[in-house]
Design an enzyme around this catalytic site. Structure first.
Site, PDB file in Angstrom:
ATOM      1  N   LEU A 136      29.972  44.677  63.937  1.00 17.95           N
ATOM      2  CA  LEU A 136      31.080  44.296  64.822  1.00 17.95           C
ATOM      3  C   LEU A 136      32.450  44.620  64.217  1.00 17.95           C
ATOM      4  CD1 LEU A 136      31.785  42.746  67.485  1.00 17.95           C
ATOM      5  CD2 LEU A 136      32.039  40.712  66.053  1.00 17.95           C
ATOM      6  N   LEU A 186      27.590  44.380  71.727  1.00 18.68           N
ATOM      7  CA  LEU A 186      26.545  45.326  72.144  1.00 18.68           C
ATOM      8  C   LEU A 186      25.452  45.415  71.074  1.00 18.68           C
ATOM      9  CD1 LEU A 186      28.993  48.027  73.487  1.00 18.68           C
ATOM     10  CD2 LEU A 186      27.437  46.635  74.876  1.00 18.68           C
ATOM     11  N   HIS A 224      40.938  46.584  69.222  1.00 23.26           N
ATOM     12  CA  HIS A 224      40.792  45.225  68.702  1.00 23.26           C
ATOM     13  C   HIS A 224      42.177  44.703  68.325  1.00 23.26           C
ATOM     14  CE1 HIS A 224      38.780  41.839  66.879  1.00 23.26           C
ATOM     15  NE2 HIS A 224      39.596  41.964  65.845  1.00 23.26           N
TER      16      HIS A 224
HETATM   17  C1  GAR Z   1      43.197  43.027  74.441  1.00 27.63           C
HETATM   18  O1  GAR Z   1      44.145  42.355  73.668  1.00 27.63           O
HETATM   19  C2  GAR Z   1      42.124  43.607  73.549  1.00 27.63           C
HETATM   20  O2  GAR Z   1      42.593  44.066  72.322  1.00 27.63           O
HETATM   21  C3  GAR Z   1      41.233  42.407  73.360  1.00 27.63           C
HETATM   22  O3  GAR Z   1      41.184  41.790  74.629  1.00 27.63           O
HETATM   23  C4  GAR Z   1      42.414  42.044  75.315  1.00 27.63           C
HETATM   24  C5  GAR Z   1      42.083  42.621  76.675  1.00 27.63           C
HETATM   25  O4  GAR Z   1      43.223  42.762  77.465  1.00 27.63           O
HETATM   26  N1  GAR Z   1      39.931  42.807  72.908  1.00 27.63           N
HETATM   27  C6  GAR Z   1      39.187  42.100  72.085  1.00 27.63           C
HETATM   28  O5  GAR Z   1      39.511  41.016  71.641  1.00 27.63           O
HETATM   29  C7  GAR Z   1      37.850  42.740  71.726  1.00 27.63           C
HETATM   30  N2  GAR Z   1      37.151  41.959  70.781  1.00 27.63           N
HETATM   31  P1  GAR Z   1      43.203  43.734  78.731  1.00 27.63           P
HETATM   32  O6  GAR Z   1      41.989  43.350  79.577  1.00 27.63           O
HETATM   33  O7  GAR Z   1      44.484  43.416  79.447  1.00 27.63           O
HETATM   34  O8  GAR Z   1      43.115  45.149  78.242  1.00 27.63           O
END
Ligand code: GAR
Length: 196
Positions: free
Chosen positions: A144, A93, A109
């Protein structure tokens, strides 16, 4: 009642845990689930739970991040959220967007920040030979994955782990951590929650 909007990009398992916790415990009200991907599987799951959904396809805006965000803002502002939860939202963002919600926007995260901001967190933890991995819920600032940390959960790295097996173990903790942090955040508690 605190109004919460959630942003997703994919399956939305964290979003579902948050919505279920809010609906079961009544500490906040989910008012919108929005995605940058109209195909995100989480949208249908949210709609099935009675949550208004919106999708703004970032691909139609090319490199025009501000244009994408202006469109994404429309359903968000219409939903009048007090808190914005990024839950597997995979677009960076702009500072302008972040500023609008600073102090009331959370992200989950999949690493023990400040280690491994950005992508490929699990492979990076394995490559570094870490014996522990985990996840972090933090406030979103313009930098970030660098905002104030509200909660972390740890898991062991096991012999034979791959990025996928580690990701699955961490995801299980994400599902515990994020609702617990949101519940506290809504109550005004900004102290660090440590699980696991
Ligand atoms: C999760 O592991 C979250 O921590 C990660 O994406 C996945 C989404 O899973 N987020 C990131 O990497 C943000 N940079 P979900 O759609 O099943 O919640």
């Amino acid at each position: 009642m605190t109004r919460v909007a959630l942003l997703i990009s994919g399956g939305g398992s964290n979003m579902l845990r948050l919505v279920e916790a809010m609906q079961a415990e009544g500490f906040a009200r989910p008012v919108l689930v929005a995605s940058n991907d109209p195909e995100a599987a989480g949208l249908a799951k949210a709609a099935a739970l009675g949550i208004p959904v919106a999708a703004v396809d970032h691909r139609s805006f090319g490199k025009d991040r501000a244009g994408f965000e202006a469109e994404l803002l429309k359903p968000i502002l219409a939903a009048q959220p007090d808190v914005l939860c990024l839950a597997g939202f995979m677009r960076v963002l702009t500072p302008d967007f972040v500023r609008r919600f600073e102090g009331r926007m959370l992200n989950i995260h999949p690493s023990l920040l400040p280690k491994y901001p950005g992508l490929h967190t699990h492979q990076r933890a394995l490559d570094a030979g870490d014996t522990q991995a985990g996840c972090t819920v933090h406030q979103v600032t313009a930098e970030l994955d660098a905002g104030p940390i509200l909660g972390q959960a740890r898991v062991p790295v096991l012999a034979g782990d791959t990025a996928d097996t580690l990701a699955a173990r961490v995801l299980g903790q994400e599902h515990r951590l994020y609702p617990a942090v949101l519940r506290r955040f809504v109550a005004g508690d900004r102290s660090l929650l440590q699980l696991g």
